[in-house]
Design a protein around this motif. Structure first.
Motif, PDB file in Angstrom:
ATOM      1  N   LEU A 236       0.807  -1.224   0.000  1.00  0.00           N
ATOM      2  CA  LEU A 236       0.000   0.000   0.000  1.00  0.00           C
ATOM      3  C   LEU A 236       0.839   1.273   0.000  1.00  0.00           C
ATOM      4  CD1 LEU A 236      -3.084   0.343  -0.015  1.00  0.00           C
ATOM      5  CD2 LEU A 236      -3.002   0.675   2.463  1.00  0.00           C
ATOM      6  N   ALA A 237       2.081   1.192   0.506  1.00  0.00           N
ATOM      7  CA  ALA A 237       3.015   2.325   0.530  1.00  0.00           C
ATOM      8  C   ALA A 237       2.372   3.601   1.057  1.00  0.00           C
ATOM      9  CB  ALA A 237       3.600   2.558  -0.863  1.00  0.00           C
ATOM     10  N   PRO A 238       1.883   3.620   2.302  1.00  0.00           N
ATOM     11  CA  PRO A 238       1.293   4.851   2.839  1.00  0.00           C
ATOM     12  C   PRO A 238       2.313   5.980   2.880  1.00  0.00           C
ATOM     13  CG  PRO A 238       1.637   3.212   4.578  1.00  0.00           C
ATOM     14  CD  PRO A 238       1.902   2.522   3.286  1.00  0.00           C
ATOM     15  N   SER A 239       1.884   7.170   2.477  1.00  0.00           N
ATOM     16  CA  SER A 239       2.800   8.304   2.429  1.00  0.00           C
ATOM     17  C   SER A 239       2.024   9.601   2.629  1.00  0.00           C
ATOM     18  CB  SER A 239       3.538   8.336   1.087  1.00  0.00           C
ATOM     19  OG  SER A 239       2.617   8.426   0.016  1.00  0.00           O
TER      20      SER A 239
ATOM     21  N   ASN B  85      -8.296   7.502  -0.412  1.00  0.00           N
ATOM     22  CA  ASN B  85      -7.653   6.928  -1.592  1.00  0.00           C
ATOM     23  C   ASN B  85      -7.018   5.562  -1.288  1.00  0.00           C
ATOM     24  OD1 ASN B  85      -5.523   8.201  -0.070  1.00  0.00           O
ATOM     25  ND2 ASN B  85      -4.194   8.030  -1.858  1.00  0.00           N
ATOM     26  N   LYS B  86      -6.928   5.221   0.012  1.00  0.00           N
ATOM     27  CA  LYS B  86      -6.389   3.928   0.403  1.00  0.00           C
ATOM     28  C   LYS B  86      -7.118   3.423   1.641  1.00  0.00           C
ATOM     29  CE  LYS B  86      -1.721   4.787  -1.430  1.00  0.00           C
ATOM     30  NZ  LYS B  86      -0.270   4.910  -1.111  1.00  0.00           N
ATOM     31  N   ALA B  87      -7.094   2.094   1.812  1.00  0.00           N
ATOM     32  CA  ALA B  87      -7.685   1.461   2.989  1.00  0.00           C
ATOM     33  C   ALA B  87      -6.929   0.182   3.273  1.00  0.00           C
ATOM     34  CB  ALA B  87      -9.174   1.168   2.757  1.00  0.00           C
ATOM     35  N   TRP B  88      -6.991  -0.260   4.519  1.00  0.00           N
ATOM     36  CA  TRP B  88      -6.469  -1.585   4.837  1.00  0.00           C
ATOM     37  C   TRP B  88      -7.385  -2.272   5.832  1.00  0.00           C
ATOM     38  CZ3 TRP B  88      -2.530   2.087   6.861  1.00  0.00           C
ATOM     39  CH2 TRP B  88      -2.574   2.247   8.252  1.00  0.00           C
TER      40      TRP B  88
ATOM     41  N   GLY C 275      -8.781   3.983  -6.052  1.00  0.00           N
ATOM     42  CA  GLY C 275      -8.332   3.715  -4.694  1.00  0.00           C
ATOM     43  C   GLY C 275      -7.998   2.253  -4.467  1.00  0.00           C
ATOM     44  N   ALA C 276      -7.184   1.983  -3.418  1.00  0.00           N
ATOM     45  CA  ALA C 276      -6.682   0.628  -3.170  1.00  0.00           C
ATOM     46  C   ALA C 276      -7.057   0.175  -1.769  1.00  0.00           C
ATOM     47  CB  ALA C 276      -5.170   0.579  -3.336  1.00  0.00           C
ATOM     48  N   LEU C 277      -7.357  -1.118  -1.652  1.00  0.00           N
ATOM     49  CA  LEU C 277      -7.647  -1.756  -0.374  1.00  0.00           C
ATOM     50  C   LEU C 277      -6.668  -2.905  -0.180  1.00  0.00           C
ATOM     51  CD1 LEU C 277      -9.339  -2.575   2.147  1.00  0.00           C
ATOM     52  CD2 LEU C 277     -10.878  -3.795   0.584  1.00  0.00           C
ATOM     53  N   PHE C 278      -5.885  -2.836   0.903  1.00  0.00           N
ATOM     54  CA  PHE C 278      -4.982  -3.927   1.266  1.00  0.00           C
ATOM     55  C   PHE C 278      -5.671  -4.789   2.313  1.00  0.00           C
ATOM     56  CE2 PHE C 278      -1.840  -5.600   4.300  1.00  0.00           C
ATOM     57  CZ  PHE C 278      -1.074  -6.399   3.455  1.00  0.00           C
TER      58      PHE C 278
ATOM     59  N   GLN D 135      -0.345 -21.261  -3.783  1.00  0.00           N
ATOM     60  CA  GLN D 135      -1.696 -20.876  -3.375  1.00  0.00           C
ATOM     61  C   GLN D 135      -2.075 -21.588  -2.082  1.00  0.00           C
ATOM     62  OE1 GLN D 135      -5.628 -21.628  -5.654  1.00  0.00           O
ATOM     63  NE2 GLN D 135      -4.754 -19.750  -6.528  1.00  0.00           N
ATOM     64  N   SER D 136      -2.487 -20.799  -1.088  1.00  0.00           N
ATOM     65  CA  SER D 136      -2.787 -21.344   0.228  1.00  0.00           C
ATOM     66  C   SER D 136      -3.925 -20.556   0.854  1.00  0.00           C
ATOM     67  CB  SER D 136      -1.546 -21.284   1.125  1.00  0.00           C
ATOM     68  OG  SER D 136      -1.176 -19.934   1.345  1.00  0.00           O
ATOM     69  N   GLY D 137      -4.288 -20.922   2.074  1.00  0.00           N
ATOM     70  CA  GLY D 137      -5.387 -20.244   2.758  1.00  0.00           C
ATOM     71  C   GLY D 137      -5.074 -18.794   3.082  1.00  0.00           C
ATOM     72  N   PRO D 138      -4.092 -18.522   3.953  1.00  0.00           N
ATOM     73  CA  PRO D 138      -3.774 -17.122   4.294  1.00  0.00           C
ATOM     74  C   PRO D 138      -3.119 -16.403   3.115  1.00  0.00           C
ATOM     75  CG  PRO D 138      -2.963 -18.666   5.958  1.00  0.00           C
ATOM     76  CD  PRO D 138      -3.332 -19.474   4.770  1.00  0.00           C
ATOM     77  N   PHE D 139      -3.388 -15.107   2.994  1.00  0.00           N
ATOM     78  CA  PHE D 139      -2.817 -14.343   1.882  1.00  0.00           C
ATOM     79  C   PHE D 139      -2.859 -12.852   2.176  1.00  0.00           C
ATOM     80  CE2 PHE D 139      -7.339 -14.550   1.196  1.00  0.00           C
ATOM     81  CZ  PHE D 139      -7.686 -13.281   0.755  1.00  0.00           C
ATOM     82  N   PHE D 140      -1.988 -12.122   1.498  1.00  0.00           N
ATOM     83  CA  PHE D 140      -1.997 -10.663   1.449  1.00  0.00           C
ATOM     84  C   PHE D 140      -2.449 -10.274   0.041  1.00  0.00           C
ATOM     85  CE2 PHE D 140       1.467 -11.920   4.290  1.00  0.00           C
ATOM     86  CZ  PHE D 140       1.156 -11.216   5.443  1.00  0.00           C
ATOM     87  N   ALA D 141      -3.365  -9.319  -0.055  1.00  0.00           N
ATOM     88  CA  ALA D 141      -3.847  -8.930  -1.389  1.00  0.00           C
ATOM     89  C   ALA D 141      -4.081  -7.430  -1.454  1.00  0.00           C
ATOM     90  CB  ALA D 141      -5.142  -9.669  -1.734  1.00  0.00           C
TER      91      ALA D 141
END
Length: 367
Positions: free
Chosen positions: A88-91, A152-155, A183-186, A335-341
């Motif tokens: 997400l690179a918050p800045s 513009n961003k969310a997590w 906008g992006a959602l992490f 590919q597995s259960g937990p993930f970052f997207a």
């Protein structure tokens, strides 16, 4: 903290109109509803309650008081926060909302980025540091009390697995509404279907239960924290479909099978925690034996103080965190259960399309 910026972004959860600050509360300009100010937090939970409620509202989940203060991120928390920053690179200049902020620790960890960050959670268990320096709202993620296209961003970290399929769609739809086009959602969560590395995680967890049986560690609190996992998404194909139907495209994804991480956190860290609790229980006031709850709180407070001092304990935990990152290197493409997207809200006129390394794409994903 209730700042002018928070009031400018906040909306009535019932009618969607703007809010006005009064001497002792905040009122809606539309329906006239008055909202209480609970200490440093604005309570904007909707009038109508949902039958589906998280167990994080239960005080039993917070008896160890881990939410009360914030230490620097280590172990799994450090990995999640590092991945958040990578994706997400918050800045400075970013307007970010933390969906399901919990104690507010991720907000505190990223405050130095210069981004304006607002936290929303249904549960009122916020840390002192977050209450003093962050914009926080008590609110329901299924009916966000926030203006359209305000961010513009969310997590969202460790939240979506607690939702039913219907609630997940509601939350994603609301996230889409409050994000501006582009906008992006992490997100960090998991699907039910695991890959083969999960066998290693299961073996570690079985070993942890054996250690608990002989009294080396205590997993009771961890079981409580996972007791309301509803796991609404079956697999990554369903993830791609649900996010697309809610208006998002999966732009980037890295899988996370925490085999090494499970051993460090579920065995080594829990053994150390159990040792500290036992030591604290023998050091009650006037030599009396402290009760289990008090001993747990004392042990955690001492551990957090050691981490905050950034001495030997902190450096050892940072080193362990770096070892845990081997899970990403070894299994990040599997590919597995937990993930970052990272999900992206398309610009006007664009249809959601999954990126080159999304679950719908061919093999050869790049973490």
């Amino acid at each position: 903290m209730i700042s002018p910026r928070l009031l400018a972004l906040a909306r009535c959860p019932d009618c969607g109109r703007s809010l006005t600050r009064r001497e002792h509360d905040v009122s809606c300009a539309g329906c006239g509803r008055a909202f209480a100010i609970d200490g440093e937090v604005l309570d904007l939970r909707p009038r109508a309650s949902y039958s589906e409620q998280t167990k994080y509202l239960d005080h039993a989940l917070h008896t160890d008081a881990r939410h009360e203060s914030i230490a620097p991120p280590v172990l799994g928390s450090r990995i999640r926060n590092d991945m958040l920053r990578r994706f997400l690179a918050p800045s400075a200049g970013d307007r970010i909302v933390d969906l399901g902020c919990g104690s507010g620790r991720a907000i505190a960890w990223n405050a130095a980025s210069g981004a304006s960050i607002l936290g929303v959670d249904i549960s009122p268990f916020f840390a002192r540091e977050a209450l003093q320096g962050s914009d926080l709202i008590l609110g329901d993620l299924r009916k966000l009390p926030l203006a359209d296209a305000a961010f513009n961003k969310a997590w969202s970290l460790d939240v979506f697995e607690h939702l039913s399929p219907e609630a997940l769609r509601d939350v994603l739809t609301e996230a889409h509404r409050v994000l501006e086009p582009g906008g992006a959602l992490f997100m960090y969560t998991h699907v039910r279907r695991n890959g083969w590395p999960a066998m290693g995680v299961r073996l570690v967890n079985r070993f942890a239960r054996l250690c608990e049986h002989v009294g080396l560690l205590d997993l009771h609190q961890e079981r409580l924290r996972k007791s309301d996992h509803l796991n609404p998404i079956a697999d990554h194909e369903e993830l791609a479909r649900v996010t697309r139907e809610c208006g998002f495209a999966i732009e980037r994804i890295t899988y996370y099978s925490p085999v090494i991480g499970a051993f460090v956190e579920n065995v080594l860290a829990r053994i150390a925690e159990r040792t500290l609790v036992r030591r604290a229980s023998r050091q009650g006031p006037s030599g009396a034996r402290a009760d289990a709850g008090a001993a747990s709180r004392t042990a955690r407070a001492r551990a957090q103080a050691r981490v905050r001092s950034r001495g030997v304990t902190y450096r050892m935990l940072v080193a362990a965190s770096q070892v845990m990152k081997l899970d990403l290197l070894l299994f990040g493409r599997i590919q597995s259960g937990p993930f970052f997207a990272l999900l992206r809200k398309p610009h006007a006129g664009q249809a959601p399309r999954n990126g080159a390394n999304s679950p719908a794409a061919p093999a050869g994903r790049v973490p």
